[in-house]
Design an enzyme around this catalytic site. Structure first.
Site, short mmCIF file in Angstrom:
data_model
loop_
_atom_site.label_atom_id
_atom_site.label_comp_id
_atom_site.label_asym_id
_atom_site.label_seq_id
_atom_site.Cartn_x
_atom_site.Cartn_y
_atom_site.Cartn_z
N ASP A 72 0.83 -1.21 0.00
CA ASP A 72 0.00 0.00 0.00
C ASP A 72 0.87 1.26 0.00
O ASP A 72 0.52 2.26 -0.63
CB ASP A 72 -0.92 0.00 1.23
CG ASP A 72 -1.93 -1.12 1.14
OD1 ASP A 72 -2.35 -1.44 0.01
OD2 ASP A 72 -2.30 -1.68 2.19
N GLY A 73 2.00 1.22 0.71
CA GLY A 73 2.91 2.37 0.77
C GLY A 73 3.38 2.75 -0.63
O GLY A 73 3.52 3.93 -0.96
N ASN A 147 -4.96 8.95 1.50
CA ASN A 147 -5.48 8.39 2.75
C ASN A 147 -5.96 9.46 3.72
O ASN A 147 -7.11 9.47 4.11
CB ASN A 147 -4.39 7.59 3.47
CG ASN A 147 -4.38 6.12 3.07
OD1 ASN A 147 -5.32 5.62 2.47
ND2 ASN A 147 -3.31 5.43 3.42
N ASP A 177 -3.26 13.60 21.20
CA ASP A 177 -1.93 13.41 20.58
C ASP A 177 -1.94 13.93 19.14
O ASP A 177 -0.88 14.20 18.57
CB ASP A 177 -1.59 11.92 20.52
CG ASP A 177 -1.12 11.39 21.86
OD1 ASP A 177 -0.98 12.20 22.80
OD2 ASP A 177 -0.91 10.16 21.98
N GLY A 189 -7.18 2.85 7.09
CA GLY A 189 -5.78 2.99 7.50
C GLY A 189 -5.67 3.49 8.94
O GLY A 189 -6.25 2.90 9.86
N SER A 191 -6.93 6.02 10.56
CA SER A 191 -8.19 6.39 11.23
C SER A 191 -8.85 5.17 11.89
O SER A 191 -9.33 5.25 13.02
CB SER A 191 -9.12 7.03 10.20
OG SER A 191 -10.39 7.26 10.74
N ALA A 212 -6.01 9.49 20.38
CA ALA A 212 -5.92 9.45 21.85
C ALA A 212 -6.35 10.77 22.50
O ALA A 212 -5.57 11.42 23.19
CB ALA A 212 -4.49 9.08 22.27
#
Ligand SMILES: NC(=O)c1ccc[n+]([C@@H]2O[C@H](COP(=O)([O-])OP(=O)(O)OC[C@H]3O[C@@H](n4cnc5c(N)ncnc54)[C@H](O)[C@@H]3O)[C@@H](O)[C@H]2O)c1
Ligand SMILES: Nc1ncnc2c1ncn2[C@@H]1O[C@H](COP(=O)(O)OP(=O)(O)OP(=O)(O)O)[C@@H](O)[C@H]1O
Length: 292
Positions: A72-73, A147, A177, A189, A191, A212
């Site tokens: 995917d990258g 993404n 964060d 991904g 999310s 977070a």
């Protein structure tokens, strides 16, 4: 008809994969152009006879499709070559998950045969664009994401405050964060890992997912994809991080980020037997229940 090939990494089996692709095209008398760095890494003699391209300007609308060899990258990087040129992407999965790269190595010939017969679906994927006030030179050229756009804390364990406005109206200030603004494609991904919902690729929505958050009442929010999102970040450090897919840069606290849907889409070539619903069942084990 002409195809482009892109890959980021050279591994033990890369020549073997490229050989399969090239011999298929050779048999069908189809021209192939390979990204320069990837071509230089290959040892395959037949590849050395192919032409190369080194940046997005050298790809034009004559290219029928770009074949991404990796995970995917690699597809996320391939998007930076295709941009708004309407060149569809086919992902050959040489990686681990291959959520977006759906063609398995053993199905290369079969899938390319289907491409020539036009027996495929073009899955249109929306992207996000990012601009900053004041302007940041790192975010001028590659200012789009398939993404997500993510903001996160930098060089500190302390949380950041992300003041969020939607179409000019105040939403809230996340104390967290970081914050993810995700497209439907990105919803499976980062999310997803932060508790966001999965969106099917065709929906006209975005998801805002805090990373977070220290609140019980900040949950992922689904919004219309024509919403303009403005973010203003403050925190103990002078800078925070902004990422667009796998690309990351630092931004100073006074910067305001403007995020909106890009004016262009990316077309992913999909085959009937690898639909989105099949992919979430197969690759995310969606709905698996060992009891029944
Ligand atoms: N905690 C997390 O889940 C987390 C953290 C950072 C980034 N990411 C994701 O990684 C992407 C960048 O990829 P990378 O290769 O540079 O990082 P990476 O090497 O850490 O790989 C990230 C993983 O996410 C998967 N992935 C990427 N896009 C996906 C999608 N749309 N649907 C399902 N899975 C997907 C990849 O297959 C890979 O297994 C980011 O766009 C982000 O979505 C995830
Ligand atoms: N051209 C290639 N040839 C062979 N293997 C590759 C190639 N490109 C990538 N791979 C394998 O796939 C792995 C992951 O590649 P990539 O960074 O593109 O995907 P990723 O984002 O980590 O996602 P995924 O989970 O789909 O692998 C690499 O570490 C490597 O093992």
């Amino acid at each position: 008809m002409k195809f482009a090939i892109y890959g980021q990494y050279y591994q033990n089996n890369t020549d073997e994969i490229v050989e399969k692709v090239l011999s298929f095209f050779h048999r069908h008398n189809i021209e192939v152009i390979i990204e320069e760095q990837f071509l230089n890494s290959l040892k395959l003699p037949t590849a050395k006879k192919c032409q190369s391209f080194s940046n997005h300007c050298e790809l034009n609308e004559n290219i029928f499709a770009l074949i991404s060899i990796g995970g995917d990258g690699t597809i996320l990087r391939a998007v930076t070559y295709v941009r708004d040129k309407n060149i569809p992407i086919i992902g050959i999965n040489a990686g681990r998950l291959g959520f977006l790269a759906t063609v398995q190595i053993e199905n290369i010939e079969n899938s390319l045969e289907k491409v020539l017969k036009k027996d495929y679906i073009l899955s249109k994927r929306s992207l996000l664009s990012l601009s900053c006030t004041p302007k940041n030179p790192d975010l001028v050229d590659l200012n789009f994401a398939l993404n997500e756009v993510t903001v996160s804390r930098k060089d500190t364990t302390s949380m950041i405050t992300i003041e969020t406005h939607l179409d000019g109206e105040y939403l809230n200030s996340y104390w967290a964060d970081g914050l993810i603004i995700s497209t439907p494609t990105g919803s499976t991904g980062y999310s997803l890992s932060c508790g966001g919902p999965i969106l099917t690729p065709e929906v006209s929505s975005l998801v805002i997912t805090p990373i977070a958050p220290h609140n019980l009442n900040a949950r992922p929010l689904v919004i219309k994809d024509d919403t303009i999102i403005d973010l203003k970040i403050s925190g103990r450090e002078d800078e925070y991080l902004v990422s667009l897919d796998s690309r990351i840069t630092s931004v100073t606290n006074e910067t305001i980020l403007h995020i909106e849907k890009s004016p262009f889409e990316i077309n992913l070539i999909e085959f009937k037997e690898e639909s989105f619903l099949k992919t979430i069942r197969k690759k995310l084990l969606w709905g698996e229940d060992r009891r029944n």
